[in-house]
Scaffold this motif. Structure first.
Motif, PDB file in Angstrom:
ATOM      1  N   GLU A 182      19.475  36.044  45.183  1.00 17.73           N
ATOM      2  CA  GLU A 182      20.476  36.894  45.835  1.00 17.73           C
ATOM      3  C   GLU A 182      21.866  36.275  45.685  1.00 17.73           C
ATOM      4  O   GLU A 182      22.836  36.976  45.384  1.00 17.73           O
ATOM      5  CB  GLU A 182      20.148  37.074  47.323  1.00 17.73           C
ATOM      6  N   LEU A 183      21.940  34.949  45.865  1.00 19.30           N
ATOM      7  CA  LEU A 183      23.223  34.253  45.716  1.00 19.30           C
ATOM      8  C   LEU A 183      23.770  34.453  44.300  1.00 19.30           C
ATOM      9  O   LEU A 183      24.953  34.757  44.114  1.00 19.30           O
ATOM     10  CB  LEU A 183      23.028  32.761  46.003  1.00 19.30           C
ATOM     11  N   ARG A 184      22.870  34.313  43.318  1.00 16.52           N
ATOM     12  CA  ARG A 184      23.300  34.472  41.914  1.00 16.52           C
ATOM     13  C   ARG A 184      23.827  35.884  41.656  1.00 16.52           C
ATOM     14  O   ARG A 184      24.912  36.059  41.093  1.00 16.52           O
ATOM     15  CB  ARG A 184      22.121  34.129  40.995  1.00 16.52           C
ATOM     16  N   ASP A 185      23.089  36.902  42.098  1.00 19.78           N
ATOM     17  CA  ASP A 185      23.541  38.290  41.889  1.00 19.78           C
ATOM     18  C   ASP A 185      24.865  38.544  42.617  1.00 19.78           C
ATOM     19  O   ASP A 185      25.754  39.215  42.090  1.00 19.78           O
ATOM     20  CB  ASP A 185      22.493  39.282  42.416  1.00 19.78           C
ATOM     21  N   TRP A 186      24.969  37.982  43.821  1.00 18.45           N
ATOM     22  CA  TRP A 186      26.190  38.147  44.620  1.00 18.45           C
ATOM     23  C   TRP A 186      27.383  37.544  43.880  1.00 18.45           C
ATOM     24  O   TRP A 186      28.454  38.155  43.795  1.00 18.45           O
ATOM     25  CB  TRP A 186      25.965  37.476  45.980  1.00 18.45           C
ATOM     26  N   LEU A 187      27.181  36.361  43.277  1.00 20.58           N
ATOM     27  CA  LEU A 187      28.280  35.707  42.546  1.00 20.58           C
ATOM     28  C   LEU A 187      28.690  36.515  41.317  1.00 20.58           C
ATOM     29  O   LEU A 187      29.881  36.631  41.011  1.00 20.58           O
ATOM     30  CB  LEU A 187      27.872  34.282  42.141  1.00 20.58           C
ATOM     31  N   VAL A 188      27.710  37.081  40.618  1.00 18.46           N
ATOM     32  CA  VAL A 188      28.029  37.909  39.446  1.00 18.46           C
ATOM     33  C   VAL A 188      28.834  39.133  39.897  1.00 18.46           C
ATOM     34  O   VAL A 188      29.858  39.485  39.292  1.00 18.46           O
ATOM     35  CB  VAL A 188      26.738  38.344  38.709  1.00 18.46           C
ATOM     36  N   GLU A 189      28.390  39.760  40.978  1.00 21.32           N
ATOM     37  CA  GLU A 189      29.107  40.952  41.458  1.00 21.32           C
ATOM     38  C   GLU A 189      30.513  40.592  41.962  1.00 21.32           C
ATOM     39  O   GLU A 189      31.458  41.367  41.776  1.00 21.32           O
ATOM     40  CB  GLU A 189      28.303  41.644  42.571  1.00 21.32           C
ATOM     41  N   GLN A 190      30.644  39.418  42.579  1.00 19.67           N
ATOM     42  CA  GLN A 190      31.974  38.955  43.000  1.00 19.67           C
ATOM     43  C   GLN A 190      32.888  38.809  41.782  1.00 19.67           C
ATOM     44  O   GLN A 190      34.068  39.134  41.837  1.00 19.67           O
ATOM     45  CB  GLN A 190      31.871  37.576  43.694  1.00 19.67           C
ATOM     46  N   PHE A 191      32.309  38.295  40.697  1.00 19.38           N
ATOM     47  CA  PHE A 191      33.096  38.095  39.470  1.00 19.38           C
ATOM     48  C   PHE A 191      33.673  39.423  38.989  1.00 19.38           C
ATOM     49  O   PHE A 191      34.874  39.545  38.723  1.00 19.38           O
ATOM     50  CB  PHE A 191      32.189  37.466  38.404  1.00 19.38           C
ATOM     51  N   VAL A 192      32.816  40.430  38.913  1.00 21.28           N
ATOM     52  CA  VAL A 192      33.280  41.751  38.463  1.00 21.28           C
ATOM     53  C   VAL A 192      34.318  42.307  39.450  1.00 21.28           C
ATOM     54  O   VAL A 192      35.354  42.847  39.043  1.00 21.28           O
ATOM     55  CB  VAL A 192      32.087  42.724  38.323  1.00 21.28           C
ATOM     56  N   ALA A 193      34.059  42.119  40.747  1.00 21.67           N
ATOM     57  CA  ALA A 193      34.966  42.681  41.762  1.00 21.67           C
ATOM     58  C   ALA A 193      36.355  42.047  41.689  1.00 21.67           C
ATOM     59  O   ALA A 193      37.365  42.750  41.755  1.00 21.67           O
ATOM     60  CB  ALA A 193      34.363  42.480  43.161  1.00 21.67           C
ATOM     61  N   VAL A 194      36.421  40.725  41.527  1.00 20.34           N
ATOM     62  CA  VAL A 194      37.738  40.079  41.527  1.00 20.34           C
ATOM     63  C   VAL A 194      38.484  40.387  40.231  1.00 20.34           C
ATOM     64  O   VAL A 194      39.704  40.579  40.238  1.00 20.34           O
ATOM     65  CB  VAL A 194      37.665  38.551  41.817  1.00 20.34           C
ATOM     66  N   LEU A 195      37.745  40.484  39.123  1.00 18.67           N
ATOM     67  CA  LEU A 195      38.408  40.897  37.868  1.00 18.67           C
ATOM     68  C   LEU A 195      38.971  42.307  38.018  1.00 18.67           C
ATOM     69  O   LEU A 195      40.066  42.611  37.541  1.00 18.67           O
ATOM     70  CB  LEU A 195      37.409  40.874  36.706  1.00 18.67           C
ATOM     71  N   THR A 196      38.213  43.182  38.675  1.00 15.98           N
ATOM     72  CA  THR A 196      38.644  44.568  38.833  1.00 15.98           C
ATOM     73  C   THR A 196      39.937  44.653  39.646  1.00 15.98           C
ATOM     74  O   THR A 196      40.829  45.443  39.329  1.00 15.98           O
ATOM     75  CB  THR A 196      37.514  45.392  39.490  1.00 15.98           C
ATOM     76  N   VAL A 197      40.054  43.813  40.681  1.00 15.01           N
ATOM     77  CA  VAL A 197      41.295  43.792  41.466  1.00 15.01           C
ATOM     78  C   VAL A 197      42.467  43.372  40.569  1.00 15.01           C
ATOM     79  O   VAL A 197      43.533  44.004  40.572  1.00 15.01           O
ATOM     80  CB  VAL A 197      41.166  42.828  42.674  1.00 15.01           C
ATOM     81  N   THR A 198      42.271  42.326  39.782  1.00 10.83           N
ATOM     82  CA  THR A 198      43.351  41.844  38.910  1.00 10.83           C
ATOM     83  C   THR A 198      43.702  42.884  37.840  1.00 10.83           C
ATOM     84  O   THR A 198      44.870  43.026  37.457  1.00 10.83           O
ATOM     85  CB  THR A 198      42.944  40.513  38.246  1.00 10.83           C
ATOM     86  N   ALA A 199      42.677  43.616  37.376  1.00 13.97           N
ATOM     87  CA  ALA A 199      42.884  44.589  36.295  1.00 13.97           C
ATOM     88  C   ALA A 199      43.960  45.614  36.648  1.00 13.97           C
ATOM     89  O   ALA A 199      44.668  46.109  35.765  1.00 13.97           O
ATOM     90  CB  ALA A 199      41.568  45.291  35.983  1.00 13.97           C
ATOM     91  N   ALA A 200      44.110  45.917  37.946  1.00 12.98           N
ATOM     92  CA  ALA A 200      45.106  46.913  38.350  1.00 12.98           C
ATOM     93  C   ALA A 200      46.533  46.449  38.052  1.00 12.98           C
ATOM     94  O   ALA A 200      47.457  47.259  38.002  1.00 12.98           O
ATOM     95  CB  ALA A 200      44.953  47.215  39.849  1.00 12.98           C
ATOM     96  N   ARG A 201      46.722  45.133  37.860  1.00 12.08           N
ATOM     97  CA  ARG A 201      48.071  44.602  37.615  1.00 12.08           C
ATOM     98  C   ARG A 201      48.215  43.943  36.254  1.00 12.08           C
ATOM     99  O   ARG A 201      49.293  43.456  35.921  1.00 12.08           O
ATOM    100  CB  ARG A 201      48.399  43.463  38.595  1.00 12.08           C
ATOM    101  N   ASP A 202      47.133  43.845  35.496  1.00 13.41           N
ATOM    102  CA  ASP A 202      47.191  43.017  34.291  1.00 13.41           C
ATOM    103  C   ASP A 202      46.397  43.667  33.158  1.00 13.41           C
ATOM    104  O   ASP A 202      45.177  43.755  33.225  1.00 13.41           O
ATOM    105  CB  ASP A 202      46.597  41.638  34.627  1.00 13.41           C
ATOM    106  N   PRO A 203      47.090  44.130  32.111  1.00 14.40           N
ATOM    107  CA  PRO A 203      46.413  44.831  31.016  1.00 14.40           C
ATOM    108  C   PRO A 203      45.319  43.981  30.349  1.00 14.40           C
ATOM    109  O   PRO A 203      44.271  44.501  29.980  1.00 14.40           O
ATOM    110  CB  PRO A 203      47.546  45.112  30.021  1.00 14.40           C
ATOM    111  N   GLN A 204      45.559  42.669  30.219  1.00 11.14           N
ATOM    112  CA  GLN A 204      44.548  41.814  29.580  1.00 11.14           C
ATOM    113  C   GLN A 204      43.240  41.842  30.380  1.00 11.14           C
ATOM    114  O   GLN A 204      42.154  41.984  29.809  1.00 11.14           O
ATOM    115  CB  GLN A 204      45.080  40.379  29.491  1.00 11.14           C
ATOM    116  N   THR A 205      43.364  41.712  31.704  1.00 10.91           N
ATOM    117  CA  THR A 205      42.170  41.741  32.547  1.00 10.91           C
ATOM    118  C   THR A 205      41.555  43.142  32.545  1.00 10.91           C
ATOM    119  O   THR A 205      40.328  43.292  32.569  1.00 10.91           O
ATOM    120  CB  THR A 205      42.516  41.286  33.982  1.00 10.91           C
ATOM    121  N   ALA A 206      42.406  44.175  32.490  1.00 10.60           N
ATOM    122  CA  ALA A 206      41.890  45.549  32.443  1.00 10.60           C
ATOM    123  C   ALA A 206      41.024  45.733  31.196  1.00 10.60           C
ATOM    124  O   ALA A 206      39.955  46.362  31.251  1.00 10.60           O
ATOM    125  CB  ALA A 206      43.045  46.549  32.449  1.00 10.60           C
ATOM    126  N   ALA A 207      41.438  45.153  30.068  1.00 11.17           N
ATOM    127  CA  ALA A 207      40.649  45.257  28.833  1.00 11.17           C
ATOM    128  C   ALA A 207      39.295  44.565  28.998  1.00 11.17           C
ATOM    129  O   ALA A 207      38.259  45.070  28.565  1.00 11.17           O
ATOM    130  CB  ALA A 207      41.427  44.649  27.667  1.00 11.17           C
TER     131      ALA A 207
END
Lengths: 218, 218
Positions: A182-207
């Motif tokens: 569960e911890l591992r899946d949670w960390l993977v999902e956190q990774f996607v979630a934090v990238l998604t937040v940054t993507a709204a301000r950064d084209p490189q992360t959006a890509a």
């Protein structure tokens, strides 16, 4: 047939002996705080005399601790070895599985090291730990296919790596709950979630986030 | 009218003198690594003699550093003082504004302290920093209206607090880029994002996320 010689009397090469002492030290440092490990403990665990430990590590416990730490750091970096093929998130999951199993196997030592304030913590031990963090970030950029990460992507990845460390320490502190998968899946999902937040301000992360989404559809 | 006496010759009460020395030390420790600050520097900055500094801090630099750190920790905790009224995310934004302005004002000292491996880092200094982290978590639970946070919510909040620290250090390291308002908004959005990930597995966190969403609609 004669019985196998006991470890204490086997003739080892310098390299073998050094590695044997390091393994003994690493096992002790893994499950006790550094201040609770003495050179006598290491000598006893390796089945050798204390002077022999000093012959290999004339700097005493500090030198032995740093050498053990360097060897643990190498082991930890192997967790990140993951072929650059297949869907991205399963690659991250596999690397996290190996990392969390390392954390599980070195619990007390891992906490002592990362929580700081240890009697044997120095700028050199901090540099070793920082080297592992940097290596983790480089691995992630490579897997994301990014050669020149900008400041926003770098901040996101480095912050997530610290969050992984923090979550590991909390996990150890909470008697290894929730279950490791569960911890591992949670960390993977956190990774996607934090990238998604940054993507709204950064084209490189959006890509990057776009590539992750396409990946999931394959 | 006689001119105001210079600080060096003003008669101060014990408390005033102690506080004057702490302020001088804090200013020095804020902008230099602890190993680059001497007691002579502190004496000079406060306009007093070195023996006077020793009279107030007989433990020398270590004691002065810890006292300065304790006073910085108190100041930092004031950043979290925020009335329990109004929408939640603006409260978090205001607390982060104060926190980031503290980071901005204590840049080198803040980095030295959190990056570890400092010559004056001890289990006591680590305990002071951990106390601030705990206080930050307690403030957050109170604002979220949670009296008994479960392990998943605790892990999420504590991990986010570490992520905030990491982002602050990276921000200092990257010459305070991106602009502080962007960093603050990014941290608030990260908070909502990581809670949302946890909410999928934890009813308590799901209720918190639901309240945040309702809050936004008020």
């Amino acid at each position: 047939m004669t019985p196998a010689p006991t470890p204490a009397y086997r003739r080892l090469s310098v390299e073998e002996r050094r590695s044997q002492l390091l393994t003994a030290a690493l096992t002790l440092f893994a499950h006790r705080a550094p201040e609770d490990v003495s050179l006598d403990d290491v000598a006893e665990a390796a089945g050798v005399s204390r002077p022999l430990v000093y012959r290999y590590f004339p700097g005493g416990k500090q030198q032995l601790y740093e050498a053990a730490l360097r060897s643990a750091a190498e082991e930890l970096q192997h967790c990140f070895d993951e072929p650059l093929e297949g869907a991205l998130l399963p690659r991250l999951s596999r690397a996290l599985d190996r990392y969390l199993s390392f954390v599980d196997g070195h619990d007390t030592g891992f906490s002592a090291l990362l929580q700081g304030g240890s009697v044997v913590e120095t700028s050199r031990t901090t540099a070793i730990v920082d080297g592992v963090r940097r290596a983790a970030a480089e691995h992630i950029y490579r897997h994301l296919g990014v050669t020149d990460p900008g400041p926003r992507l770098r901040m996101t990845v480095r912050t997530w790596i610290t969050a992984v460390e923090a979550a590991s320490l909390i996990w150890l502190d909470e008697d290894k709950q929730p279950p490791v998968q569960e911890l591992r899946d949670w960390l993977v999902e956190q990774f996607v979630a934090v990238l998604t937040v940054t993507a709204a301000r950064d084209p490189q992360t959006a890509a990057v986030v776009g590539a992750l989404a396409d990946d999931g559809r394959d």
